[in-house]
Scaffold this motif. Structure first.
Motif, PDB file in Angstrom:
ATOM      1  N   UNK A   1       0.840  -1.185   0.000  1.00 31.52           N
ATOM      2  CA  UNK A   1       0.000   0.000   0.000  1.00 31.52           C
ATOM      3  C   UNK A   1       0.877   1.237   0.000  1.00 31.52           C
ATOM      4  N   UNK A   2       0.367   2.282  -0.588  1.00 31.12           N
ATOM      5  CA  UNK A   2       1.102   3.537  -0.671  1.00 31.12           C
ATOM      6  C   UNK A   2       0.679   4.428   0.490  1.00 31.12           C
ATOM      7  N   UNK A   3       1.578   4.631   1.431  1.00 26.20           N
ATOM      8  CA  UNK A   3       1.248   5.446   2.598  1.00 26.20           C
ATOM      9  C   UNK A   3       1.708   6.893   2.413  1.00 26.20           C
ATOM     10  N   UNK A   4       1.957   7.289   1.184  1.00 24.23           N
ATOM     11  CA  UNK A   4       2.398   8.644   0.896  1.00 24.23           C
ATOM     12  C   UNK A   4       1.317   9.656   1.268  1.00 24.23           C
ATOM     13  N   UNK A   5       1.731  10.739   1.887  1.00 28.09           N
ATOM     14  CA  UNK A   5       0.838  11.812   2.300  1.00 28.09           C
ATOM     15  C   UNK A   5       1.245  13.057   1.526  1.00 28.09           C
ATOM     16  N   UNK A   6       0.363  13.535   0.649  1.00 28.80           N
ATOM     17  CA  UNK A   6       0.709  14.643  -0.232  1.00 28.80           C
ATOM     18  C   UNK A   6       1.099  15.903   0.546  1.00 28.80           C
ATOM     19  N   UNK A   7       0.470  16.111   1.696  1.00 23.26           N
ATOM     20  CA  UNK A   7       0.804  17.274   2.523  1.00 23.26           C
ATOM     21  C   UNK A   7       2.209  17.149   3.081  1.00 23.26           C
ATOM     22  N   UNK A   8       2.537  15.979   3.596  1.00 19.82           N
ATOM     23  CA  UNK A   8       3.874  15.747   4.143  1.00 19.82           C
ATOM     24  C   UNK A   8       4.924  15.850   3.035  1.00 19.82           C
ATOM     25  N   UNK A   9       4.605  15.327   1.859  1.00 16.79           N
ATOM     26  CA  UNK A   9       5.540  15.386   0.737  1.00 16.79           C
ATOM     27  C   UNK A   9       5.803  16.825   0.303  1.00 16.79           C
ATOM     28  N   UNK A  10       4.823  17.707   0.442  1.00 19.86           N
ATOM     29  CA  UNK A  10       4.984  19.101   0.025  1.00 19.86           C
ATOM     30  C   UNK A  10       5.861  19.893   0.990  1.00 19.86           C
TER      31      UNK A  10
END
Length: 69
Positions: A1-10
């Motif tokens: 599963x992709x646990x990527x968080x767009x807010x955290x990545x930004x």
């Protein structure tokens, strides 16, 4: 599963951009050696006071918006 968080990545991108703006404006970065620990605390305190003012402004606008509805 992709646990990527767009807010955290930004966040890192925004931090880097902020650093670049600061360097352009002040001609230095956080590697500077001319400030004492007290000076760094003073800068932090001023930034936090600014943040409190921003919060107060946003709350005021939200209260105005709530009263308009």
């Amino acid at each position: 599963s992709n646990s990527s968080d767009i807010t955290v990545e930004a966040s890192p991108l925004k931090i880097k951009k902020r650093s670049e703006v600061g360097f352009s404006k002040y001609g230095t970065n956080l590697d500077r050696k001319d400030l004492s620990l007290y000076d760094w605390l003073q800068h932090l305190q001023e930034e936090l006071m600014d943040a409190v003012n921003y919060i107060e402004k946003i709350k005021s606008v939200l209260n105005e918006t709530k009263q308009d509805n």
